[in-house]
Motif scaffolding. Structure first.
Motif, PDB file in Angstrom:
ATOM      1  N   PHE A   1      48.300  44.259  23.297  1.00  0.00           N
ATOM      2  CA  PHE A   1      47.988  45.138  24.404  1.00  0.00           C
ATOM      3  C   PHE A   1      47.314  44.314  25.487  1.00  0.00           C
ATOM      4  N   LEU A   2      47.963  44.114  26.610  1.00  0.00           N
ATOM      5  CA  LEU A   2      47.406  43.317  27.691  1.00  0.00           C
ATOM      6  C   LEU A   2      47.375  44.136  28.973  1.00  0.00           C
ATOM      7  N   ALA A   3      46.313  44.893  29.141  1.00  0.00           N
ATOM      8  CA  ALA A   3      46.140  45.674  30.364  1.00  0.00           C
ATOM      9  C   ALA A   3      45.200  44.918  31.283  1.00  0.00           C
ATOM     10  N   PRO A   4      45.324  45.073  32.590  1.00  0.00           N
ATOM     11  CA  PRO A   4      44.395  44.381  33.484  1.00  0.00           C
ATOM     12  C   PRO A   4      42.977  44.864  33.259  1.00  0.00           C
ATOM     13  N   PHE A   5      42.038  43.930  33.197  1.00  0.00           N
ATOM     14  CA  PHE A   5      40.638  44.277  33.011  1.00  0.00           C
ATOM     15  C   PHE A   5      39.973  44.302  34.376  1.00  0.00           C
ATOM     16  N   PHE A   6      38.699  44.562  34.439  1.00  0.00           N
ATOM     17  CA  PHE A   6      37.974  44.722  35.688  1.00  0.00           C
ATOM     18  C   PHE A   6      38.294  43.576  36.642  1.00  0.00           C
ATOM     19  N   GLN A   7      38.816  43.899  37.798  1.00  0.00           N
ATOM     20  CA  GLN A   7      39.190  42.962  38.850  1.00  0.00           C
ATOM     21  C   GLN A   7      40.125  41.872  38.343  1.00  0.00           C
ATOM     22  N   SER A   8      40.835  42.130  37.262  1.00  0.00           N
ATOM     23  CA  SER A   8      41.840  41.224  36.700  1.00  0.00           C
ATOM     24  C   SER A   8      41.300  39.853  36.304  1.00  0.00           C
ATOM     25  N   PHE A   9      40.002  39.736  36.037  1.00  0.00           N
ATOM     26  CA  PHE A   9      39.468  38.468  35.557  1.00  0.00           C
ATOM     27  C   PHE A   9      39.812  38.253  34.090  1.00  0.00           C
ATOM     28  N   TYR A  10      39.893  39.314  33.319  1.00  0.00           N
ATOM     29  CA  TYR A  10      40.166  39.240  31.893  1.00  0.00           C
ATOM     30  C   TYR A  10      41.210  40.285  31.532  1.00  0.00           C
ATOM     31  N   SER A  11      41.914  40.026  30.461  1.00  0.00           N
ATOM     32  CA  SER A  11      42.767  41.067  29.909  1.00  0.00           C
ATOM     33  C   SER A  11      42.060  41.623  28.676  1.00  0.00           C
ATOM     34  N   ASP A  12      42.396  42.832  28.294  1.00  0.00           N
ATOM     35  CA  ASP A  12      41.821  43.414  27.080  1.00  0.00           C
ATOM     36  C   ASP A  12      42.122  42.518  25.885  1.00  0.00           C
ATOM     37  N   GLY A  13      43.323  41.957  25.845  1.00  0.00           N
ATOM     38  CA  GLY A  13      43.706  41.082  24.744  1.00  0.00           C
ATOM     39  C   GLY A  13      42.828  39.850  24.666  1.00  0.00           C
ATOM     40  N   ASP A  14      42.482  39.263  25.819  1.00  0.00           N
ATOM     41  CA  ASP A  14      41.587  38.108  25.840  1.00  0.00           C
ATOM     42  C   ASP A  14      40.216  38.478  25.280  1.00  0.00           C
ATOM     43  N   LEU A  15      39.716  39.645  25.673  1.00  0.00           N
ATOM     44  CA  LEU A  15      38.408  40.092  25.196  1.00  0.00           C
ATOM     45  C   LEU A  15      38.425  40.267  23.680  1.00  0.00           C
ATOM     46  N   ILE A  16      39.447  40.955  23.159  1.00  0.00           N
ATOM     47  CA  ILE A  16      39.550  41.182  21.719  1.00  0.00           C
ATOM     48  C   ILE A  16      39.676  39.853  20.983  1.00  0.00           C
ATOM     49  N   ASN A  17      40.499  38.943  21.489  1.00  0.00           N
ATOM     50  CA  ASN A  17      40.649  37.630  20.856  1.00  0.00           C
ATOM     51  C   ASN A  17      39.332  36.861  20.862  1.00  0.00           C
ATOM     52  N   GLY A  18      38.571  36.976  21.958  1.00  0.00           N
ATOM     53  CA  GLY A  18      37.274  36.307  22.034  1.00  0.00           C
ATOM     54  C   GLY A  18      36.292  36.844  21.011  1.00  0.00           C
ATOM     55  N   ILE A  19      36.239  38.161  20.862  1.00  0.00           N
ATOM     56  CA  ILE A  19      35.339  38.773  19.873  1.00  0.00           C
ATOM     57  C   ILE A  19      35.739  38.334  18.471  1.00  0.00           C
ATOM     58  N   GLN A  20      37.042  38.352  18.180  1.00  0.00           N
ATOM     59  CA  GLN A  20      37.508  37.914  16.862  1.00  0.00           C
ATOM     60  C   GLN A  20      37.171  36.440  16.620  1.00  0.00           C
ATOM     61  N   HIS A  21      37.322  35.607  17.631  1.00  0.00           N
ATOM     62  CA  HIS A  21      37.011  34.191  17.488  1.00  0.00           C
ATOM     63  C   HIS A  21      35.539  33.996  17.117  1.00  0.00           C
ATOM     64  N   VAL A  22      34.648  34.693  17.819  1.00  0.00           N
ATOM     65  CA  VAL A  22      33.220  34.595  17.515  1.00  0.00           C
ATOM     66  C   VAL A  22      32.954  35.071  16.092  1.00  0.00           C
ATOM     67  N   ALA A  23      33.552  36.203  15.711  1.00  0.00           N
ATOM     68  CA  ALA A  23      33.318  36.771  14.383  1.00  0.00           C
ATOM     69  C   ALA A  23      33.799  35.849  13.265  1.00  0.00           C
ATOM     70  N   LEU A  24      34.906  35.178  13.482  1.00  0.00           N
ATOM     71  CA  LEU A  24      35.506  34.350  12.428  1.00  0.00           C
ATOM     72  C   LEU A  24      35.020  32.903  12.428  1.00  0.00           C
ATOM     73  N   ASN A  25      34.499  32.413  13.540  1.00  0.00           N
ATOM     74  CA  ASN A  25      34.205  30.983  13.655  1.00  0.00           C
ATOM     75  C   ASN A  25      32.753  30.638  13.936  1.00  0.00           C
ATOM     76  N   THR A  26      31.881  31.625  14.014  1.00  0.00           N
ATOM     77  CA  THR A  26      30.468  31.344  14.267  1.00  0.00           C
ATOM     78  C   THR A  26      29.621  32.228  13.355  1.00  0.00           C
ATOM     79  N   PRO A  27      28.360  31.870  13.163  1.00  0.00           N
ATOM     80  CA  PRO A  27      27.473  32.743  12.391  1.00  0.00           C
ATOM     81  C   PRO A  27      26.931  33.916  13.214  1.00  0.00           C
ATOM     82  N   SER A  28      27.224  33.956  14.504  1.00  0.00           N
ATOM     83  CA  SER A  28      26.702  35.008  15.387  1.00  0.00           C
ATOM     84  C   SER A  28      27.182  36.381  14.947  1.00  0.00           C
TER      85      SER A  28
END
Length: 102
Positions: free
Chosen positions: A1-28
């Motif tokens: 799902f790639l919808a334009p995000f606020f002012q098209s700086f990010y896509s929803d897919g980028d945000l979700i991928n970023g959250i997953q990356h943090v969850a899987l690759n960091t202790p944060s």
């Protein structure tokens, strides 16, 4: 799902991928998201995905309320499993009667 995000700086897919990356690759387990798009439904696809990620990975997700003042919360700030924060302008006084939305 790639919808334009606020002012098209990010896509929803980028945000979700970023959250997953943090969850899987960091202790944060605490994430701060200072972004959002105006959405008053409270049940957008993005909101549901962020809710699922918070549950699945045991994340505490803090989201900016947005810059729309009294027009409503931004998505994913209106998701159910996030902590949404906003700001008030105290006008430099101790009284709350003159406070306004920042």
């Amino acid at each position: 799902f790639l919808a334009p995000f606020f002012q098209s700086f990010y896509s929803d897919g980028d945000l979700i991928n970023g959250i997953q990356h943090v969850a899987l690759n960091t202790p944060s387990r605490i994430l701060n998201l200072s972004l959002g798009a105006l959405n008053r439904s409270g049940d957008s696809v993005l909101d549901r995905l962020v809710d699922d990620l918070a549950d699945d990975y045991g994340l505490t997700i803090i989201v900016a309320a947005g810059n729309s003042g009294n027009q409503g919360l931004g998505s994913p700030g209106n998701a159910f499993n996030v902590i949404t924060v906003g700001a008030m302008n105290t006008q430099g006084t101790l009284s709350r009667t003159d406070d306004t939305v920042a």
